[in-house]
Design a protein around this motif. Structure first.
Motif, PDB file in Angstrom:
ATOM      1  N   VAL A  38       0.929  -1.230   0.051  1.00 16.18           N
ATOM      2  CA  VAL A  38       0.170  -0.129  -0.132  1.00 16.18           C
ATOM      3  C   VAL A  38       0.772   1.166  -0.114  1.00 16.18           C
ATOM      4  CG1 VAL A  38      -1.827   1.337   1.216  1.00 16.18           C
ATOM      5  CG2 VAL A  38      -1.832  -1.281   1.196  1.00 16.18           C
ATOM      6  N   VAL A  39       0.743   2.226  -0.881  1.00 13.85           N
ATOM      7  CA  VAL A  39       1.554   3.440  -1.125  1.00 13.85           C
ATOM      8  C   VAL A  39       0.812   4.551  -0.511  1.00 13.85           C
ATOM      9  CG1 VAL A  39       3.099   2.563  -2.720  1.00 13.85           C
ATOM     10  CG2 VAL A  39       1.003   3.712  -3.513  1.00 13.85           C
TER      11      VAL A  39
ATOM     12  N   LEU B  23      -5.214  -1.947   9.834  1.00  9.41           N
ATOM     13  CA  LEU B  23      -3.883  -1.560   9.786  1.00  9.41           C
ATOM     14  C   LEU B  23      -3.146  -2.706  10.746  1.00  9.41           C
ATOM     15  CD1 LEU B  23      -3.205   2.014   9.328  1.00  9.41           C
ATOM     16  CD2 LEU B  23      -3.438   0.270   7.504  1.00  9.41           C
ATOM     17  N   ALA B  24      -2.272  -3.759  10.093  1.00 13.58           N
ATOM     18  CA  ALA B  24      -1.769  -4.687  10.713  1.00 13.58           C
ATOM     19  C   ALA B  24      -0.279  -4.702  10.259  1.00 13.58           C
ATOM     20  CB  ALA B  24      -2.617  -5.826  10.928  1.00 13.58           C
ATOM     21  N   THR B  25       0.460  -3.434  10.188  1.00 11.90           N
ATOM     22  CA  THR B  25       1.627  -3.619   9.417  1.00 11.90           C
ATOM     23  C   THR B  25       2.900  -3.760  10.158  1.00 11.90           C
ATOM     24  OG1 THR B  25       1.688  -1.114   9.860  1.00 11.90           O
ATOM     25  CG2 THR B  25       0.771  -1.919   7.796  1.00 11.90           C
ATOM     26  N   GLY B  26       2.496  -4.107  11.615  1.00 10.87           N
ATOM     27  CA  GLY B  26       3.490  -4.906  12.377  1.00 10.87           C
ATOM     28  C   GLY B  26       4.794  -3.951  12.682  1.00 10.87           C
ATOM     29  N   SER B  27       6.062  -4.447  13.217  1.00 13.81           N
ATOM     30  CA  SER B  27       7.152  -3.747  13.569  1.00 13.81           C
ATOM     31  C   SER B  27       8.400  -4.348  12.821  1.00 13.81           C
ATOM     32  CB  SER B  27       7.283  -3.971  15.237  1.00 13.81           C
ATOM     33  OG  SER B  27       7.533  -5.186  15.416  1.00 13.81           O
ATOM     34  N   SER B  28       9.470  -3.352  12.993  1.00  8.24           N
ATOM     35  CA  SER B  28      10.702  -3.635  12.492  1.00  8.24           C
ATOM     36  C   SER B  28      11.749  -3.556  13.387  1.00  8.24           C
ATOM     37  CB  SER B  28      11.094  -2.955  11.178  1.00  8.24           C
ATOM     38  OG  SER B  28      10.160  -2.756  10.481  1.00  8.24           O
TER      39      SER B  28
ATOM     40  N   LEU C 147       2.376   4.398   7.172  1.00  6.78           N
ATOM     41  CA  LEU C 147       1.176   4.435   6.434  1.00  6.78           C
ATOM     42  C   LEU C 147       0.358   5.248   7.494  1.00  6.78           C
ATOM     43  CD1 LEU C 147      -0.053   0.732   5.072  1.00  6.78           C
ATOM     44  CD2 LEU C 147       0.855   2.958   3.772  1.00  6.78           C
ATOM     45  N   ALA C 148       0.695   5.340   8.890  1.00  7.78           N
ATOM     46  CA  ALA C 148      -0.178   6.044   9.590  1.00  7.78           C
ATOM     47  C   ALA C 148       0.190   7.590   9.373  1.00  7.78           C
ATOM     48  CB  ALA C 148       0.229   5.834  11.169  1.00  7.78           C
ATOM     49  N   GLU C 149       1.663   7.785   8.979  1.00  4.61           N
ATOM     50  CA  GLU C 149       1.968   9.117   8.831  1.00  4.61           C
ATOM     51  C   GLU C 149       1.455   9.764   7.559  1.00  4.61           C
ATOM     52  OE1 GLU C 149       6.612  10.115   9.323  1.00  4.61           O
ATOM     53  OE2 GLU C 149       6.230   8.022   8.478  1.00  4.61           O
ATOM     54  N   LYS C 150       1.445   8.656   6.237  1.00  7.45           N
ATOM     55  CA  LYS C 150       0.924   9.153   5.195  1.00  7.45           C
ATOM     56  C   LYS C 150      -0.828   9.435   5.287  1.00  7.45           C
ATOM     57  CE  LYS C 150       3.918   6.788   2.016  1.00  7.45           C
ATOM     58  NZ  LYS C 150       4.036   5.564   0.925  1.00  7.45           N
TER      59      LYS C 150
END
Lengths: 451, 451
Positions: free
Chosen positions: A79-80, A102-107, A243-246
């Motif tokens: 997702v962009v 949104l379940a984009t996780g962590s790094s 994505l939260a920022e965007k």
């Protein structure tokens, strides 16, 4: 443009459980799950790809969970951006949603260590090819240095030791598992790892990674050099908030996207779950760093069943923090408050402890010593926390104690509780550790009353 | 004449735990425990004296629990009568008490089978020498017939099969464990035992025991003869109510001495606990036959701490019935209501089921399939019962489910609950059986709503 009732972004445990829960709750809704990775891994299994599991791909979260169990369309894409309720993907496709999860996780976090870009320096990245590459390095490595003595660090150490490697753990604090368990438990982990041949360096930071393009050693803050063919940085992780920022959602860069108790973000119809969602502590209500697959999935189930209308009873109570792990042949578990945290919070508490054997009589083959420590609130006598080590039964024992803490059971509730015991499966009823540790705390109160 | 503040009669788990609890609660009180046996056995370990434990005496409940942990005087003697608060013992000694706790236990029931007095016919008597004699018979026996397919019967079968014997179980009902587990679980026990080489005869009674002075065979109600060198009668037990009769206490010959919810008998200052005390079902409040060491000890702790004044919160909630056992390599567990009981009681209920593997990924060495069945009340959605089989972790899993039932958790409470999972210790969080079975029940309700 494709249109779905529910779009989940992220294919880890949180996303998958949200999709399944949504499908179970709303049988007729059209669901899609978008993820970046062609293969999704089971996060808690990742350390075990380095020895116990023959192939990294054995640690795969099956796509059938998405396509069959959740009856969802699986879209491998990125997702962009978003406009209104339409997502634009890297491929150029567009996807419209009614409800977005949104379940984009962590790094993994990368500390400012000089030379961390050299070959042979790794982090725990949830990516099949990355981990296969690490495993190839492992094959020729002799000395492996693990930077960070938390859960992932000690589990990787256990795996590499079992694979016959020379393993050193470097931990900044004076104990292993410094934030999640009391010191005596971290010290027990240390004793087990040392017995397996590990070198544990406590109270030191890594200053630099030495070598040309390839790692040769690491240097500590006191100039000690430790030879290393692999350095594995395991100092925690940070939420993937791009994505939260965007999308303009409220977020905290350290803790993640902000959400209410039903895990709804600041924008209508967008829910956030798992490592990317900011979490609150069960006891204090403060933001917490604890990120667990099991918590992520509880959130996924909560959100999946609340998407189109909130079922009020399904409140999110905050992160209790129930962990278990196994190092060598000893299992460790913790749920709720540790004594360290109780002190930090200036709580009035009492400790009850028990040491016993997990079979009865204790002479049975396979019987293992077990130690349990319980933390009770002094005034209300409510159980606040439990820590333990012992045989494999710790895996469910810690969950039993989680249920007790979630239900705010008191010492008296526990003392009169009925439990099943069996010679081949548990401690004797006269030595059952949950009761014994509770009785220990009660005895301390009685003696105080007399005094 | 000796005088004590507290006299406990009976040295089994109930009596010992009452003495310990009394000592913990009332540090300065003088306590005595009177028991008939020179050595006290751990009741749930008795089947395991026949193969797994080398010596019967390994199954001893240590006297130090009485003399040290409970700080009590241990008197090996038999109570024969009582006048006011003075007990007369078989030795001629007299003992005065302030508070008396009766924990005289139960004895095996003997059905009216012709020839039950022949040599080679045994019951499960909690006596060291008796069991050593049984073990000597075992050494030369080829064919062992077990009469009764309840817990003790199947556990003894498991032991004798492991010892290489020809074992037949004869059960009057059409399934093993007919009163305590649902039929499919009894059938699973049957399959495991048959795979180990047992012969299971269902739906038949034993009419006679054949032979001269020594057993040679048993005859069923359809005249079938089954060769037997040992017949072991395990059809349940009855409370030892002799003292209740002598003391003029209210009692029920089948269920035991009657007591209030603090386990006080009909006579002031006499408490009754363990197998000799009549018990009420947790759900129905009716008298129940369930006799368990773990329940006995919960009663012992309750009474021990309420002797001189009742701490109101310590109510006795009735017998939940939490069992676990292990047959072959499979562990079985049950807590609360079975589906059979729910039907019998005409309850409106829903079932949730889960089948999974107790490690993740399931390819780990030592991973075992696990099956869980949950019974929920349809209207309140409260968890009423749980049955399961799987690996050794069942031993604590059943206790976790007991805690859930005691706390009246609903399907929604469980679905949003946080549990810890670990690859080497538990099922995957996405397949965790307690959650999965709960979600299964919830899904059925949602589908009903739609229909």
């Amino acid at each position: 443009m494709k249109k779905y009732d529910v779009v989940v972004v992220g294919g880890g445990p949180a996303g998958v459980s949200a999709a399944i829960s949504a499908h179970n709750t709303y049988q007729t809704k059209k669901i899609a799950l978008i993820r970046r990775e062609s293969i999704s891994l089971i996060p808690c299994g990742i350390p075990y790809t380095q020895h116990s599991l023959e192939k990294v791909s054995s640690d795969t979260l099956p796509d059938a969970l998405v396509t069959q169990k959740a009856g969802a369309e699986l879209i491998i894409d990125d997702v962009v951006s978003k406009k209104d309720k339409v997502l634009s993907l890297a491929s150029g496709d567009q996807v419209e949603y009614d409800k977005l999860v949104l379940a984009t996780g962590s790094s993994p976090s990368l500390p400012p260590i000089a030379g961390a870009d050299k070959k042979g320096v790794f982090q725990v990245v949830k990516d099949l090819e990355y981990l296969e590459n690490l495993k190839r390095y492992r094959d020729t490595a002799t000395n492996i240095v693990i930077i960070g003595g938390g859960y992932i660090g000690i589990e990787l150490a256990d795996e590499y030791l079992k694979h016959g490697k020379q393993v050193t753990i470097v931990e900044l604090e004076d104990h292993l598992l410094p934030t999640t368990m009391d010191f005596e438990y971290g010290d027990k982990v240390q004793a087990v790892l040392e017995e397996m041949g590990a070198k544990i360096v406590l109270g030191h930071a890594v200053r630099a990674i030495e070598g040309q393009s390839m790692i040769r050693a690491i240097t500590l803050d006191d100039d000690t050099e430790i030879p290393a063919d692999i350095a594995l940085i395991c100092i925690g992780c940070k939420p993937n908030i791009t994505l939260a920022e965007k999308f303009g959602l409220d977020y905290d860069a350290r803790y993640g996207i902000k959400a209410d108790e039903y895990l709804r973000s600041s924008e209508k119809d967008i829910f956030v779950i798992g490592d990317v969602a900011a979490k609150h502590d069960f006891f204090t209500g403060k933001l917490t760093d604890i990120k667990l697959a099991s918590t992520a999935m509880a959130e996924g189930r909560l959100v999946g069943s609340n998407l189109f209308e909130v079922k009020v009873i399904r409140r999110y109570l905050g992160v209790l923090g129930s962990f278990s792990t196994k190092i060598g042949s000893i299992a460790f578990g913790v749920s709720g408050l540790t004594e360290n945290k109780a002190k930090e919070m200036n709580l009035d508490y009492e400790v009850g402890e028990a040491t016993t054997i997990d079979r009865h009589p204790g002479s049975f083959v396979g019987a293992s010593p077990i130690h349990l420590k319980l933390i009770f609130a002094r005034y209300s006598h409510v159980l606040l926390g439990a820590e333990m080590y012992g045989g494999d039964s710790v895996g469910e024992l810690v969950n039993m104690l989680s249920v007790m803490i979630l239900n705010k059971m008191t010492d008296m509730d526990i003392d009169t509780m009925q439990i099943g015991t069996h010679p081949l499966l548990t401690a004797s009823p006269i030595a059952y550790p949950v009761i014994t540790a509770t009785v220990d705390a009660i005895g301390k109160w009685y003696r105080e009353d007399v005094a």
